[in-house]
Design a protein around this motif. Structure first.
Motif, short mmCIF file in Angstrom:
data_model
loop_
_atom_site.label_atom_id
_atom_site.label_comp_id
_atom_site.label_asym_id
_atom_site.label_seq_id
_atom_site.Cartn_x
_atom_site.Cartn_y
_atom_site.Cartn_z
N VAL A 131 0.86 -1.19 0.00
CA VAL A 131 0.00 0.00 0.00
C VAL A 131 0.89 1.23 0.00
O VAL A 131 1.56 1.54 0.99
CB VAL A 131 -0.94 0.01 1.22
CG1 VAL A 131 -1.79 1.28 1.23
CG2 VAL A 131 -1.83 -1.22 1.21
N THR A 132 0.89 1.95 -1.12
CA THR A 132 1.79 3.09 -1.29
C THR A 132 1.08 4.37 -1.70
O THR A 132 1.73 5.41 -1.82
CB THR A 132 2.86 2.77 -2.35
OG1 THR A 132 2.20 2.46 -3.59
CG2 THR A 132 3.72 1.59 -1.90
N LYS A 133 -0.22 4.29 -1.93
CA LYS A 133 -0.93 5.49 -2.34
C LYS A 133 -2.41 5.37 -1.98
O LYS A 133 -2.86 4.34 -1.48
CB LYS A 133 -0.76 5.75 -3.83
CG LYS A 133 -1.24 4.62 -4.74
CD LYS A 133 -0.94 4.94 -6.20
CE LYS A 133 -1.39 3.80 -7.11
NZ LYS A 133 -1.10 4.10 -8.54
N ARG A 134 -3.13 6.43 -2.29
CA ARG A 134 -4.54 6.53 -1.93
C ARG A 134 -5.40 5.51 -2.68
O ARG A 134 -5.04 5.09 -3.78
CB ARG A 134 -5.03 7.95 -2.23
CG ARG A 134 -6.42 8.27 -1.76
CD ARG A 134 -6.76 9.72 -2.06
NE ARG A 134 -8.09 10.07 -1.57
CZ ARG A 134 -8.64 11.26 -1.70
NH1 ARG A 134 -7.98 12.23 -2.29
NH2 ARG A 134 -9.86 11.49 -1.22
N ASN A 135 -6.49 5.11 -2.07
CA ASN A 135 -7.53 4.25 -2.67
C ASN A 135 -7.07 2.81 -2.90
O ASN A 135 -7.71 2.08 -3.64
CB ASN A 135 -8.04 4.83 -3.99
CG ASN A 135 -8.78 6.13 -3.80
OD1 ASN A 135 -9.41 6.34 -2.77
ND2 ASN A 135 -8.69 7.02 -4.78
N GLN A 136 -5.99 2.39 -2.26
CA GLN A 136 -5.55 1.01 -2.42
C GLN A 136 -6.11 0.09 -1.33
O GLN A 136 -6.28 -1.10 -1.56
CB GLN A 136 -4.02 0.95 -2.41
CG GLN A 136 -3.37 1.53 -3.66
CD GLN A 136 -1.86 1.32 -3.67
OE1 GLN A 136 -1.19 1.50 -2.66
NE2 GLN A 136 -1.33 0.95 -4.82
N HIS A 137 -6.35 0.63 -0.14
CA HIS A 137 -6.77 -0.19 0.99
C HIS A 137 -7.93 0.55 1.69
O HIS A 137 -7.73 1.20 2.71
CB HIS A 137 -5.60 -0.40 1.94
CG HIS A 137 -5.70 -1.65 2.76
ND1 HIS A 137 -4.74 -2.03 3.67
CD2 HIS A 137 -6.64 -2.63 2.79
CE1 HIS A 137 -5.09 -3.18 4.22
NE2 HIS A 137 -6.25 -3.55 3.70
N VAL A 138 -9.13 0.42 1.15
CA VAL A 138 -10.27 1.19 1.59
C VAL A 138 -11.36 0.24 2.11
O VAL A 138 -11.61 -0.80 1.50
CB VAL A 138 -10.83 2.06 0.43
CG1 VAL A 138 -11.96 2.95 0.93
CG2 VAL A 138 -9.72 2.90 -0.18
N PHE A 139 -12.00 0.61 3.21
CA PHE A 139 -13.04 -0.25 3.78
C PHE A 139 -14.08 0.60 4.48
O PHE A 139 -13.91 1.81 4.70
CB PHE A 139 -12.43 -1.27 4.75
CG PHE A 139 -11.56 -0.68 5.82
CD1 PHE A 139 -12.08 -0.30 7.04
CD2 PHE A 139 -10.20 -0.51 5.61
CE1 PHE A 139 -11.28 0.26 8.02
CE2 PHE A 139 -9.38 0.03 6.58
CZ PHE A 139 -9.93 0.42 7.80
N ASN A 140 -15.19 -0.05 4.85
CA ASN A 140 -16.32 0.60 5.52
C ASN A 140 -16.44 0.07 6.95
O ASN A 140 -16.10 -1.08 7.22
CB ASN A 140 -17.62 0.35 4.77
CG ASN A 140 -17.55 0.82 3.33
OD1 ASN A 140 -17.01 1.87 3.03
ND2 ASN A 140 -18.10 0.02 2.42
N ILE A 141 -16.95 0.92 7.85
CA ILE A 141 -17.09 0.56 9.26
C ILE A 141 -18.57 0.57 9.63
O ILE A 141 -19.27 1.54 9.37
CB ILE A 141 -16.31 1.55 10.16
CG1 ILE A 141 -14.82 1.54 9.80
CG2 ILE A 141 -16.50 1.20 11.63
CD1 ILE A 141 -14.02 2.60 10.54
#
Length: 852
Positions: free
Chosen positions: A328-338
């Motif tokens: 993971v080196t930049k935005r929008n690569q590891h996104v999730f909901n809570i």
């Protein structure tokens, strides 16, 4: 190494050193350790010195006969000597007074429920207060330990108590009648005043956009503090406050699908002032739970924990995150909901982006209310990968959950139900016969109980087999349209998943017409291309919204009204939860009011839409078989058909109203959308029809002003539409905030009456608000006022030359008759055919009626 690389290396090293220097651990200004019942000072296993409490300076003013010291009859191998070897036994009210510096304090109470001086602590019940806050009420340490799984031998209750003016922490123990209290140890440790967000606004789960202010008078009880994916961190390894971070294994759901990731080195970069080093130990941020590398499976599941809690309280959730994955080196690569408590807490969380880099810890706080409903016995935390993420995964490093005190200052929950011990009862010395009896009777009882259980199971399986033969689908037997169902076949149709996929081309993106908390909404074509429908699909990756799904079906399948959206059917195949409605070509009312490219609605059409929606709510409140409270009235839940007729939709949060005349409200957890929720319902958790009235009043002001209920960033006066519009109405300046798309369309008398309706709807007290039937009547009168004014202008224009017309045109609102009497006379003429006649001086009959 070349010179440039060397310079870069030294700059990076300097940055790390400066960051480390800036992020310092916490040095407690107050540390008090009291070994209750001990006769001499001692040192605990973690190296801290505990003071003996007989003749202690902290309790010199109590009755000497109110307490005595005693040692435990036995010491469990898992229990430390200090402070659990001895206890102070308290016979009557007993007070400790601890002088401390101003600020919040950790207060930890240590209990080891054993026998002391022949006193069995299973008979011990008592209450504890601290600086006016009730921490425990008729509390049993023994019952609490017995109910815990896994079952510990000892117990620590931790609280955060604010201490400001008097600089004294006063702790009082009060035994229940005919009982006694006991305490093994008391610990007080100071903490940074900003550690747990005192003075800040925290997102409030269940109210869209809602905020909760945690002020410095709020007391907390620590319910859970977990090092997610890591080992237990003992108090001496904390950041100066001696907190314990336990493992999360006992609370994790489906742990075999979840992996643990651990960073090999401790290169964590704390930040000031957002996440200083004392926020959590670095061991918390260097281990995490992660779903794994199977993206397909991850999108079909959640990362989930369950927690037992007490109902009737607000809870503070603090989630700790630190992005550790090297890829993971930049935005929008590891996104999730809570999701918390089956409600959306936050969408599209991107830890890398929010932290502005890897290995930089952050934390997120949320407030959730757990009502007094019978089923509210646990809290659920779910993390789910976002569809937009490069890596379909979710993760968590640490978690803290705190209970907030109620309005009266109580943190006390009920004792848990008694769970009997699994081991046989202890034998008294020398009582061999009684020991033999106590062994034989349980065996006989077990045999008889086993036989009874086998018989019950046999009957149950026979019953279940017959039931399955009668109805092979348990869900369909309750909700679908078949011979055994109470729902007529023409009201609720059961769709197969194959039909739904065919209607939407397997949920193709080009068929998606909207999304919400429930999931995506698709336009579909069924019945061989003859019928267009709207298909609302619960996000298939979770079971969020199952209750709302069932509620929508049971409510809408039994309701039929021209101003309610029609439910055509549902689908529950293959784990899906899908609702099928009539298609509304013109979308939602909100789509036509602001932040949209849709054509603005005319004033008259807006009035007609408001009247239609009010009629739909009137039907729910008073004309349906049972009174129904919608609970989520807002402009996005008012749909418009091909003729712009209003249809009230989305009954997922609806509740049955009071079932008798003696019942004035329904007690339930607060749900709804931020900006629309009735403040009286929010404060008291008492839901009434007037809660819908308040929300509808917000919609009326939306329609008039063409703006959302809340706009962050505006001045305090204008941020809330309700406050701003009410203020303008009461000052006679309502015309100054009317939607500019309505210029020259609103007759002054119609504006005055519409403003009166809306203002009365949003009053703070429910008894001051009108009934929906009164609102319908008043809005119809407003429309008649507008039509009469339009008619007079048209008649006048018909006899006016073009030159006179243009020279005399109004710049603000349409011209109207001078008095209400003139309007009434005009209306009386136009309404004669329908049997409704209003004579001069009789217009009060069309004004808002008094609340009954």
């Amino acid at each position: 190494m070349n010179p440039l690389s060397l310079i870069t290396f030294h700059i990076s090293l300097l940055h790390v050193l400066l960051s480390s220097a800036a992020a310092a651990g916490y040095n407690a200004t107050d540390i008090i350790l009291l070994d209750c019942g001990a006769t001499s000072n001692s040192t605990s296993q973690d190296g801290r010195n505990w003071e003996a409490d007989p003749h202690s300076k902290y309790c010199p003013f109590n009755d000497p006969n109110a307490s005595f010291s005693s040692n435990a009859s036995r010491q469990d191998p898992s229990v430390l000597q200090v402070p659990y070897h001895s206890a102070l036994i308290i016979r009557s009210k007993f007070t400790f007074k601890f002088p401390v510096l101003p600020g919040p304090k950790f207060l930890r109470l240590y209990f080891y429920p054993e026998t002391y001086s022949d006193l069995d602590t299973t008979t011990s019940f008592f209450s504890v207060t601290a600086n006016g806050y009730t921490l425990l009420n008729n509390f049993s340490a023994s019952l609490t330990v017995l109910a815990m799984d896994p079952r510990p031998a000892s117990l620590i209750k931790e609280y955060v108590i604010p201490v400001w003016d008097n600089q004294m922490l006063i702790v009082t123990f009060a035994p229940s009648p005919a009982s006694f209290a006991f305490i093994n140890g008391i610990e007080i440790v100071s903490m940074p005043s900003v550690l747990y967000a005192y003075g800040s606004e925290i997102p409030l789960v269940s109210i869209e956009g809602g905020r909760f202010t945690l002020d410095n008078t709020t007391a907390l009880e620590t319910m859970y503090r977990l090092n997610v994916g890591g080992k237990q961190i003992e108090n001496k390894d904390d950041t100066g406050m001696y907190r314990t971070w336990r493992q999360d294994d006992d609370y994790l759901v489906a742990s075999k699908w979840v992996t643990v990731y651990k960073l090999s080195s401790f290169s964590i970069q704390y930040t000031e002032p957002d996440t200083p080093e004392y926020t959590a130990p670095k061991e918390v941020y260097t281990t995490l739970r992660i779903m794994g590398s199977d993206s397909w499976f991850n999108l079909k599941s959640n990362l989930t924990w369950n927690f037992a809690i007490d109902a009737g309280f607000y809870y503070l959730f603090r989630l700790h995150f630190c992005e550790l994955l090297a890829q993971v080196t930049k935005r929008n690569q590891h996104v999730f909901n809570i999701f918390i408590n089956n409600q959306t807490a936050e969408k599209q969380v991107d830890v890398f982006y929010e932290a502005q880099g890897p290995r930089i810890p952050i934390h997120k706080d949320y407030i959730v209310l757990v009502g007094n409903e019978a089923q509210a016995k646990e809290l659920r935390l779910d993390l789910h990968p976002d569809q937009s993420s490069t890596y379909a995964d979710a993760f968590l490093n640490g978690l803290e959950i705190f209970k907030l005190n109620q309005t009266a200052g109580s943190l006390a929950g009920p004792n848990p139900d008694l769970v009997p011990r699994t081991q046989p009862p202890k034998l008294q010395p020398g009582s061999r016969k009684s020991g033999e009896k106590s062994t034989i009777l349980p065996i006989v009882g077990a045999i008889l109980g086993g036989f009874a259980l086998f018989s019950l199971l046999l009957i149950f399986f026979i019953f279940q087999r017959r039931r399955k033969q009668k109805d092979s689908r348990s869900f369909s037997s309750k909700f679908s349209a078949n011979k055994t169902s109470s729902l007529p076949s023409d009201l609720c149709r059961h769709f197969s998943i194959a039909e739904i996929k065919a209607a939407t081309q397997d949920f193709h993106d080009r068929f998606m017409i909207g999304s919400g908390g429930f999931g995506n909404v698709y336009k579909g074509i069924i019945d061989g291309g003859t019928t267009v429908v709207a298909i609302k699909r619960l996000n298939p990756s979770s079971r969020q919204g199952a209750h709302e799904f069932h509620t929508e079906i049971t409510m809408l399948s039994k309701l039929r009204h021209i101003h309610l959206v029609s439910l055509m059917g549902y689908c529950d195949d293959q784990g899906e939860m899908i609702l099928v409605y009539d298609y509304m070509p013109h979308g939602t009312l909100r789509d036509h009011l602001y932040n949209t490219k849709s054509q603005p609605l005319s004033w008259k059409r807006r009035l007609e839409i408001c009247i239609g929606a009010a009629r739909g709510l009137q039907y729910l409140h008073r004309e349906a078989k049972y009174s129904i409270i919608h609970r989520d009235v807002k402009s996005s839940n008012i749909l418009l058909d091909e003729n712009y007729m209003a249809k009230v939709s989305d009954f997922g949060l609806s509740k049955l109203g009071p079932m008798s005349t003696s019942q004035t409200h329904v007690s339930t957890v607060v749900k709804g959308s931020f900006g629309y929720v009735d403040p009286e319902y929010y404060r008291r958790q008492h839901l009434t029809e007037k809660s819908d009235v308040y929300s509808f009043g917000v919609v009326l002001f939306e329609v008039l002003c063409g703006r959302p209920p809340m706009i962050q960033g505006l001045s305090k006066e204008k941020a809330s539409l309700v406050h701003w519009a009410r203020s303008c109405y009461l000052k006679g300046k309502l015309d100054q905030i009317v939607d500019r798309n309505l210029t020259d369309q609103i007759a002054p008398m119609a504006l005055q009456k519409f403003g009166e309706v809306a203002e009365r709807c949003v009053r703070d007290q429910g008894v001051e608000r009108p009934m929906m039937s009164d609102i319908v009547w008043a809005l119809e009168f407003t429309l008649q006022l507008q039509e009469a004014a339009d008619k007079e202008i048209n008649d006048r224009n018909a006899t006016t030359t073009d030159e006179e017309l243009f020279s005399g045109s109004s710049k603000n609102v349409a011209k109207s008759p001078k008095s209400t009497s003139d309007i009434a006379s005009s209306i009386a003429i136009s309404d004669q055919s329908s049997g409704t006649k209003i004579s001069e001086g009789d217009t009060s009959s069309l004004l808002l009626g008094n609340d009954n």
